[in-house]
Design an enzyme around this catalytic site. Sequence first.
Site, PDB file in Angstrom:
ATOM      1  N   ASP A 189       0.828  -1.211   0.000  1.00 44.59           N
ATOM      2  CA  ASP A 189       0.000   0.000   0.000  1.00 44.59           C
ATOM      3  C   ASP A 189       0.865   1.265   0.000  1.00 44.59           C
ATOM      4  O   ASP A 189       1.991   1.255   0.489  1.00 44.59           O
ATOM      5  CB  ASP A 189      -0.885  -0.029   1.258  1.00 44.59           C
ATOM      6  CG  ASP A 189      -2.104   0.852   1.108  1.00 44.59           C
ATOM      7  OD1 ASP A 189      -2.354   1.387   0.004  1.00 44.59           O
ATOM      8  OD2 ASP A 189      -2.823   1.021   2.118  1.00 44.59           O
TER       9      ASP A 189
ATOM     10  N   ARG B  41      -5.647  -2.434   8.336  1.00 44.52           N
ATOM     11  CA  ARG B  41      -6.843  -3.197   7.942  1.00 44.52           C
ATOM     12  C   ARG B  41      -6.407  -4.380   7.084  1.00 44.52           C
ATOM     13  O   ARG B  41      -5.326  -4.354   6.498  1.00 44.52           O
ATOM     14  CB  ARG B  41      -7.750  -2.333   7.043  1.00 44.52           C
ATOM     15  CG  ARG B  41      -8.414  -1.172   7.680  1.00 44.52           C
ATOM     16  CD  ARG B  41      -9.417  -0.557   6.690  1.00 44.52           C
ATOM     17  NE  ARG B  41      -8.763   0.067   5.543  1.00 44.52           N
ATOM     18  CZ  ARG B  41      -8.227   1.286   5.552  1.00 44.52           C
ATOM     19  NH1 ARG B  41      -8.268   2.018   6.658  1.00 44.52           N
ATOM     20  NH2 ARG B  41      -7.662   1.778   4.473  1.00 44.52           N
TER      21      ARG B  41
ATOM     22  N   LEU C  86      11.379 -20.532  -4.516  1.00 41.60           N
ATOM     23  CA  LEU C  86      10.359 -19.618  -4.006  1.00 41.60           C
ATOM     24  C   LEU C  86       9.095 -19.628  -4.873  1.00 41.60           C
ATOM     25  O   LEU C  86       9.171 -19.530  -6.095  1.00 41.60           O
ATOM     26  CB  LEU C  86      10.942 -18.189  -3.987  1.00 41.60           C
ATOM     27  CG  LEU C  86       9.981 -17.053  -3.630  1.00 41.60           C
ATOM     28  CD1 LEU C  86       9.666 -17.053  -2.137  1.00 41.60           C
ATOM     29  CD2 LEU C  86      10.553 -15.692  -4.033  1.00 41.60           C
TER      30      LEU C  86
ATOM     31  N   HIS D 135       3.115   3.574  -8.898  1.00 38.34           N
ATOM     32  CA  HIS D 135       2.977   2.147  -9.219  1.00 38.34           C
ATOM     33  C   HIS D 135       4.263   1.606  -9.843  1.00 38.34           C
ATOM     34  O   HIS D 135       4.705   0.504  -9.540  1.00 38.34           O
ATOM     35  CB  HIS D 135       1.792   1.929 -10.161  1.00 38.34           C
ATOM     36  CG  HIS D 135       0.478   2.319  -9.561  1.00 38.34           C
ATOM     37  ND1 HIS D 135       0.148   2.018  -8.256  1.00 38.34           N
ATOM     38  CD2 HIS D 135      -0.582   3.000 -10.069  1.00 38.34           C
ATOM     39  CE1 HIS D 135      -1.055   2.503  -7.993  1.00 38.34           C
ATOM     40  NE2 HIS D 135      -1.528   3.097  -9.067  1.00 38.34           N
TER      41      HIS D 135
HETATM   42  C1  V07 Z   1       1.675  -3.938  -9.780  1.00 38.57           C
HETATM   43  C2  V07 Z   1       3.505  -2.667  -8.628  1.00 38.57           C
HETATM   44  C3  V07 Z   1       3.656  -3.025  -7.174  1.00 38.57           C
HETATM   45  C4  V07 Z   1       2.920  -2.112  -6.272  1.00 38.57           C
HETATM   46  C5  V07 Z   1       1.435  -2.339  -6.208  1.00 38.57           C
HETATM   47  C6  V07 Z   1       0.579  -1.930  -7.368  1.00 38.57           C
HETATM   48  C7  V07 Z   1       1.253  -1.732  -8.694  1.00 38.57           C
HETATM   49  C8  V07 Z   1       3.982  -6.547 -10.192  1.00 38.57           C
HETATM   50  C9  V07 Z   1       2.879  -7.098 -10.820  1.00 38.57           C
HETATM   51  C10 V07 Z   1       2.755  -8.430 -11.394  1.00 38.57           C
HETATM   52  C11 V07 Z   1       1.542  -9.099 -11.417  1.00 38.57           C
HETATM   53  C12 V07 Z   1       1.426 -10.394 -11.942  1.00 38.57           C
HETATM   54  C13 V07 Z   1       2.547 -11.010 -12.436  1.00 38.57           C
HETATM   55  C14 V07 Z   1       3.768 -10.382 -12.417  1.00 38.57           C
HETATM   56  C15 V07 Z   1       3.870  -9.089 -11.905  1.00 38.57           C
HETATM   57  C16 V07 Z   1       1.891  -6.115 -10.733  1.00 38.57           C
HETATM   58  C17 V07 Z   1      -0.127  -5.049 -10.923  1.00 38.57           C
HETATM   59  C18 V07 Z   1       0.356  -3.964 -10.246  1.00 38.57           C
HETATM   60  C19 V07 Z   1      -1.533  -5.091 -11.408  1.00 38.57           C
HETATM   61  F1  V07 Z   1       2.451 -12.255 -12.928  1.00 38.57           F
HETATM   62  N1  V07 Z   1       3.706  -5.341  -9.750  1.00 38.57           N
HETATM   63  N2  V07 Z   1       2.433  -5.047 -10.063  1.00 38.57           N
HETATM   64  N3  V07 Z   1       0.618  -6.134 -11.157  1.00 38.57           N
HETATM   65  N4  V07 Z   1       2.136  -2.831  -9.095  1.00 38.57           N
END
Ligand code: V07
Length: 245
Positions: free
Chosen positions: A25, A199, A136, A42
Amino acid sequence: MQGKEGEGLSLDLDNIPQHIAIIMDGNGRWAKKRGLPRVAGHRAGMKTVKEITRAADDIGVKALTLYAFSTENWKRPKDEVEYLMRLPQEYLLSELNELIEQNVQVRMLGNKDQLPDYTMNAVFEAQEKTKQNTGLVLNFALNYGSRDEMLHAIRCIAQEVKNDNLDIQDISEQTMNQYLFTEGLPDPDLLIRTSGEVRLSNFMLWQLAYSELWFSEVYWPDFTREEFYQAIFEYQHRSRRYGGV
Ligand code: V07
């Protein structure tokens, strides 16, 4: 065995939490504080994902579950949602080869139905290319909501009963575990949430029943390996009772 000195703390490598779940978050607030668009937060958060994945792997964590996108996140502005949906692809383009080398197994938990094809294809490819890996387990919660997950499990179980494959009396915690997206993984030992919110926000409600909870004031993009090890250090100095005395 003692090891992993960092910031003057020493982790007990024989008592590393097997499964750590993280609510990542504070990305939007991190960006706002810097006068940047939310999506810059992000992107910065994605760098932290890489760093913490390595940090977890280095000390022998068995499973890391990261909350990347909730079922509630669809309510965000359309542009932001679209940007977020591109991140799995982008992340995997830069990381998949290293993850394969590191023997990491990529998985996803969540509802695959509403996700765009380019998101699902990227995740599917990563799952396929790493499914034989034995290191992992890196689990991304994507379009995930815990009540959704439980309803899905309950519907599957009800169907089994209806088909006469299962007796109502035989529905147990184990049955539930079989039908949740986390099937085959141990429950998280430790939940970390960054950014000062205290939360669970519909995250792994069933699986977190006995987990230790650890909250940090730091925004996710500023979260470091040292903070992560601090959480594990404190986990190691708590005594877990599972309802006993
Ligand atoms: C997202 C980066 C981290 C902070 C939180 C929100 C934004 C990695 C992934 C991801 C998801 C699936 C996968 C490989 C990588 C990701 C979203 C948002 C939607 F197989 N970071 N990240 N997916 N953020």
